[in-house]
Motif scaffolding. Structure first.
Motif, PDB file in Angstrom:
ATOM      1  N   ASP A  44       0.797  -1.224   0.000  1.00 17.24           N
ATOM      2  CA  ASP A  44       0.000   0.000   0.000  1.00 17.24           C
ATOM      3  C   ASP A  44       0.830   1.274   0.000  1.00 17.24           C
ATOM      4  OD1 ASP A  44      -2.450  -1.325  -0.050  1.00 17.24           O
ATOM      5  OD2 ASP A  44      -2.481  -1.563   2.116  1.00 17.24           O
ATOM      6  N   GLU A  45       1.986   1.217  -0.609  1.00 22.94           N
ATOM      7  CA  GLU A  45       2.780   2.441  -0.707  1.00 22.94           C
ATOM      8  C   GLU A  45       3.706   2.358  -1.911  1.00 22.94           C
ATOM      9  OE1 GLU A  45       6.372   1.107   2.336  1.00 22.94           O
ATOM     10  OE2 GLU A  45       4.773   2.429   3.058  1.00 22.94           O
ATOM     11  N   HIS A  47       5.025   3.634  -5.981  1.00 20.56           N
ATOM     12  CA  HIS A  47       4.675   3.295  -7.355  1.00 20.56           C
ATOM     13  C   HIS A  47       5.522   2.105  -7.808  1.00 20.56           C
ATOM     14  CE1 HIS A  47       2.538   7.058  -7.238  1.00 20.56           C
ATOM     15  NE2 HIS A  47       3.651   7.754  -7.106  1.00 20.56           N
ATOM     16  N   GLU A 152      -7.591   5.154  -6.815  1.00 19.29           N
ATOM     17  CA  GLU A 152      -6.479   4.834  -5.926  1.00 19.29           C
ATOM     18  C   GLU A 152      -5.360   4.092  -6.658  1.00 19.29           C
ATOM     19  OE1 GLU A 152      -8.086   2.595  -2.649  1.00 19.29           O
ATOM     20  OE2 GLU A 152      -9.849   3.903  -2.531  1.00 19.29           O
ATOM     21  N   TRP A 153      -5.722   3.407  -7.747  1.00 19.83           N
ATOM     22  CA  TRP A 153      -4.776   2.610  -8.534  1.00 19.83           C
ATOM     23  C   TRP A 153      -4.882   3.019  -9.994  1.00 19.83           C
ATOM     24  CZ3 TRP A 153      -2.136  -1.561  -6.074  1.00 19.83           C
ATOM     25  CH2 TRP A 153      -2.592  -1.860  -4.783  1.00 19.83           C
ATOM     26  N   ARG A 182      -3.197   8.809  -5.965  1.00 22.08           N
ATOM     27  CA  ARG A 182      -3.269   7.458  -6.540  1.00 22.08           C
ATOM     28  C   ARG A 182      -1.866   6.893  -6.732  1.00 22.08           C
ATOM     29  NH1 ARG A 182      -0.438   9.918  -9.201  1.00 22.08           N
ATOM     30  NH2 ARG A 182      -0.647  10.955 -11.195  1.00 22.08           N
ATOM     31  N   ARG A 183      -1.832   5.571  -6.724  1.00 23.91           N
ATOM     32  CA  ARG A 183      -0.589   4.851  -6.980  1.00 23.91           C
ATOM     33  C   ARG A 183      -0.542   4.475  -8.455  1.00 23.91           C
ATOM     34  NH1 ARG A 183      -0.139  -0.036  -3.088  1.00 23.91           N
ATOM     35  NH2 ARG A 183       2.041   0.113  -3.651  1.00 23.91           N
TER      36      ARG A 183
END
Length: 201
Positions: A44-45, A47, A152-153, A182-183
Motif C-alpha cells: 500500500d505504498e 509506485h 487509488e490505482w 493514486r498509486r
C-alpha cells in the motif's frame, strides 16, 4: 511463465477467496514478475515500474493486489487500468474477474469498436475497477459518464505499445483527472526514452 521455487501465493498473506480462485485457475507458484510486484503493491505504498512481456503473468501481478484491496463496494471507480487494445482490455477484465473470488470488485471494460450503451449502463450501476483503452476512456470522461476523482490505482499495461500507437497525450490527460494520491503501476515490455519520460513524470 517463469516461477520462483521458494514462494507460494500464500506467502503474500492473500485472503482465502483469492487463494481459492488462484488454485482453481491452476496457479501454484508466483511468476518472477508476480514475486517482484506483489510485495510492493500489497504494501500500500509507492509506485511500480516493471519490465514485463505478455505471457509473464503481469495481469495477476497487478490484479491480485487490486482485488485484495477493493473488496467492498464504493460509489466511484477506485482502479483504472489502461490497455492499448480492446482485445487486451477484455482479456485483462476477464482475468481480474476470475481471480476476485467473489462479487467484488465489480469491473467494467470500456473500449472502442463496440456500442457505448452497455458500457454506460455498467458504469452507471457502479464499479470499483475500470479497464479500458485511452480513446474510449477519454470519450466517457467527455460525456461525464466516468469520474476518476476517487482513483487509488492507475495501471498502464503494455505502456510501450500504448505510446507507440500515439496515446501519450490521452494518457497524460487521463492521469491528470485522477486523484493526486493514486498509486501508479507501469508495465512495459521495453523501456525506450519516451517510456522513461512518462516514468519520470
Amino acid at each position: 511463465m517463469t516461477t520462483t521455487n521458494d514462494l507460494t501465493f500464500s506467502s503474500f498473506g492473500l485472503s482465502e477467496p483469492v487463494l481459492a480462485a488462484l488454485a482453481l485457475k491452476g496457479f501454484t507458484a508466483p511468476s518472477s514478475i508476480q514475486a517482484l510486484a506483489l510485495p510492493r503493491l500489497l504494501a500500500d505504498e509507492g509506485h511500480l515500474v516493471a519490465k514485463a512481456r505478455t505471457g509473464t503473468g503481469k495481469t495477476a501481478a497487478f490484479g491480485i493486489p487490486i482485488v485484495e484491496r477493493l473488496r467492498t463496494p464504493g460509489n466511484l471507480p477506485r482502479a483504472l487500468i489502461l490497455t492499448p487494445t480492446r482485445e487486451l482490455a477484455l482479456q485483462v477484465s476477464q482475468e481480474i474477474r476470475s481471480i476476485s473470488g467473489g462479487p467484488f470488485p465489480r469491473i467494467a471494460a470500456v473500449y472502442g469498436g463496440a456500442s457505448i450503451g452497455p458500457q454506460l449502463r455498467d458504469l452507471s450501476r457502479g464499479v470499483e475497477v475500470v479497464v479500458g483503452t485511452p480513446g474510449r476512456v477519454m470519450d466517457h470522461l467527455e460525456r461525464g459518464s466516468l469520474d476518476l476523482s476517487a482513483i487509488e490505482w492507475f495501471v498502464l499495461d503494455e505502456a510501450d505499445e500504448m505510446l507507440d500507437m500515439g496515446f501519450l497525450e490521452d494518457v497524460e490527460t487521463i492521469l491528470s483527472k485522477t486523484n493526486e494520491k493514486r498509486r501508479v503501476a507501469l508495465f512495459s515490455a521495453t523501456m525506450p526514452d519516451h517510456i522513461l519520460r512518462v516514468v519520470r513524470k
